[in-house]
Design an enzyme around this catalytic site. Structure first.
Site, PDB file in Angstrom:
ATOM      1  N   GLU A 116       0.823  -1.214   0.000  1.00 33.05           N
ATOM      2  CA  GLU A 116       0.000   0.000   0.000  1.00 33.05           C
ATOM      3  C   GLU A 116       0.860   1.268   0.000  1.00 33.05           C
ATOM      4  O   GLU A 116       0.350   2.360   0.278  1.00 33.05           O
ATOM      5  CB  GLU A 116      -0.952   0.024   1.205  1.00 33.05           C
ATOM      6  CG  GLU A 116      -1.911  -1.151   1.298  1.00 33.05           C
ATOM      7  CD  GLU A 116      -2.960  -1.213   0.189  1.00 33.05           C
ATOM      8  OE1 GLU A 116      -2.959  -0.331  -0.691  1.00 33.05           O
ATOM      9  OE2 GLU A 116      -3.759  -2.165   0.204  1.00 33.05           O
ATOM     10  N   HIS A 139      -2.854   2.451   8.382  1.00 29.54           N
ATOM     11  CA  HIS A 139      -3.978   1.702   7.821  1.00 29.54           C
ATOM     12  C   HIS A 139      -4.187   0.434   8.631  1.00 29.54           C
ATOM     13  O   HIS A 139      -3.220  -0.222   9.008  1.00 29.54           O
ATOM     14  CB  HIS A 139      -3.679   1.352   6.356  1.00 29.54           C
ATOM     15  CG  HIS A 139      -4.586   0.309   5.786  1.00 29.54           C
ATOM     16  ND1 HIS A 139      -5.936   0.509   5.619  1.00 29.54           N
ATOM     17  CD2 HIS A 139      -4.340  -0.951   5.342  1.00 29.54           C
ATOM     18  CE1 HIS A 139      -6.467  -0.590   5.101  1.00 29.54           C
ATOM     19  NE2 HIS A 139      -5.522  -1.496   4.928  1.00 29.54           N
ATOM     20  N   HIS A 141      -7.538  -2.719   9.993  1.00 27.24           N
ATOM     21  CA  HIS A 141      -8.831  -3.368   9.723  1.00 27.24           C
ATOM     22  C   HIS A 141      -9.621  -3.547  11.021  1.00 27.24           C
ATOM     23  O   HIS A 141      -9.880  -4.688  11.438  1.00 27.24           O
ATOM     24  CB  HIS A 141      -8.593  -4.749   9.099  1.00 27.24           C
ATOM     25  CG  HIS A 141      -7.702  -4.779   7.894  1.00 27.24           C
ATOM     26  ND1 HIS A 141      -7.013  -5.898   7.495  1.00 27.24           N
ATOM     27  CD2 HIS A 141      -7.386  -3.824   6.984  1.00 27.24           C
ATOM     28  CE1 HIS A 141      -6.318  -5.647   6.394  1.00 27.24           C
ATOM     29  NE2 HIS A 141      -6.511  -4.386   6.066  1.00 27.24           N
ATOM     30  N   GLU A 169     -17.558  12.249  22.350  1.00 33.46           N
ATOM     31  CA  GLU A 169     -16.191  12.540  21.906  1.00 33.46           C
ATOM     32  C   GLU A 169     -16.023  12.592  20.386  1.00 33.46           C
ATOM     33  O   GLU A 169     -15.063  13.180  19.887  1.00 33.46           O
ATOM     34  CB  GLU A 169     -15.230  11.470  22.449  1.00 33.46           C
ATOM     35  CG  GLU A 169     -14.842  11.663  23.885  1.00 33.46           C
ATOM     36  CD  GLU A 169     -14.021  12.923  24.100  1.00 33.46           C
ATOM     37  OE1 GLU A 169     -12.951  13.040  23.491  1.00 33.46           O
ATOM     38  OE2 GLU A 169     -14.461  13.787  24.873  1.00 33.46           O
ATOM     39  N   HIS A 210     -13.090  -3.064   3.777  1.00 35.92           N
ATOM     40  CA  HIS A 210     -11.646  -3.325   3.882  1.00 35.92           C
ATOM     41  C   HIS A 210     -11.072  -2.783   5.197  1.00 35.92           C
ATOM     42  O   HIS A 210     -10.541  -3.533   5.993  1.00 35.92           O
ATOM     43  CB  HIS A 210     -10.909  -2.737   2.664  1.00 35.92           C
ATOM     44  CG  HIS A 210      -9.440  -3.030   2.677  1.00 35.92           C
ATOM     45  ND1 HIS A 210      -8.739  -3.430   1.577  1.00 35.92           N
ATOM     46  CD2 HIS A 210      -8.526  -2.987   3.686  1.00 35.92           C
ATOM     47  CE1 HIS A 210      -7.476  -3.656   1.903  1.00 35.92           C
ATOM     48  NE2 HIS A 210      -7.324  -3.374   3.182  1.00 35.92           N
TER      49      HIS A 210
HETATM   50  O1  2HA Z   1      -0.873  -4.884   4.086  1.00 37.21           O
HETATM   51  O2  2HA Z   1      -3.823  -4.322   4.837  1.00 37.21           O
HETATM   52  O3  2HA Z   1      -4.448  -3.329   2.486  1.00 37.21           O
HETATM   53  C1  2HA Z   1      -2.034  -5.615   4.074  1.00 37.21           C
HETATM   54  C2  2HA Z   1      -3.195  -4.731   3.885  1.00 37.21           C
HETATM   55  C3  2HA Z   1      -3.540  -4.341   2.517  1.00 37.21           C
HETATM   56 ZN    ZN Z   2      -5.704  -3.457   4.387  1.00 33.95          ZN
END
Ligand code: 2HA
Ligand code: ZN
Length: 271
Positions: A116, A139, A141, A169, A210
């Protein structure tokens, strides 16, 4: 030369990745972080003239030439960063052509930066154009945020309003609201460009089905942004199927904005 294992930036990213793993935000090789470092600080630990190898980044980032980043490795697990940082992280400098990364430290099993990286570098460019203090793109999840993308309308105003109304908040922490992308193929320049475009207006961007991107001036601030969205999304997921007896009104949000002097998205309110 000082020992890099004592470098504050290395300790910070190790503790951030461990915390994120323990919160369940980064299963397997999920998630990635890039953190722009100060050249003088890095020079205390590394010889900046010693390039281990060069790796093409896949796109040109002229605005970032000479900038140094510590970046999580592709295929690497957040779970393992703290116990073996030199294998799971790398320190790269964007070369004079803007399209090559010079490896200064790390990825020592021959690996490279996250797939990414385009989304990260393009997001750094966007955030720096509106906030010269920005240093981090993160980033991951997180569960409730991700679950919410399955059942909530994925439109920026509607989603931001819902999250603002989950807990007091929310508007205080992310008055600029959340950018939203539809489902897209990850690891491409296209999703990178789309993310960076949203990052001109928001420090948070949700990728439908995602995960989430956050940007901020340090790891703590960026972590805190994502943590607050995730907490609000958790409130939503815990209560969306139940009758609502109490909620934060638009008038309440205006009162909060006044109290905390927030520069917020006024067009996201119905008053
Ligand atoms: O690196 O999260 O979006 C693994 C991920 C790809
Ligand atoms: Zn990801």
């Amino acid at each position: 030369m000082k020992n890099i294992s004592d470098a504050p930036f290395l300790k910070e990213i190790c503790s951030a990745t461990s915390n994120m793993y323990r919160l369940g935000w980064d299963e397997r090789n999920g998630g990635n972080i890039s953190y722009m470092l100060n050249e003088n600080e890095v020079a205390e630990y590394l010889d900046l003239d010693k390039v281990i190898r060069t790796i093409p980044t896949g796109f040109e980032a002229k605005e970032l030439i000479g900038r140094i980043f510590i970046v999580t490795g592709t295929g690497k697990y957040f779970k393992n960063v703290e116990k073996d940082p030199e294998n799971n992280l790398g320190i790269i400098r964007i070369a004079k052509d803007g399209a090559t990364a010079e490896l200064l430290w790390g990825y020592n099993d021959g690996g490279q930066f996250t797939s990414e990286l385009p989304a990260h570098l393009m997001s750094h460019i966007s955030r720096l154009s509106v906030d010269s203090e920005n240093r981090v793109v993160m980033h991951c999840h997180p569960d409730y945020t991700l679950a919410m993308t399955q059942i909530h309308e994925m439109e920026e105003r509607a989603l931001t309003r819902t999250l603002w109304k989950q807990m007091t908040e929310s508007i205080v922490v992310f008055p600029d609201g959340i950018g939203v992308l539809p489902w897209m193929v990850c690891g491409t320049n296209e999703i990178g460009k789309a993310t960076a475009e949203k990052m001109k207006k928001h420090r948070l961007v949700i990728w439908t089905l995602h995960g989430i991107y956050g940007a901020g001036k340090d790891l703590d601030e960026t972590f805190g942004l994502i943590e607050t969205v995730e907490k609000a999304a958790k409130q939503y997921m815990l209560t969306a199927h139940l009758p609502k007896l109490n909620t934060i009104t638009d008038e309440n949000l205006v009162a909060l904005a006044k109290r905390f002097n927030l520069d917020y998205r006024k067009d996201y309110l119905d008053i």
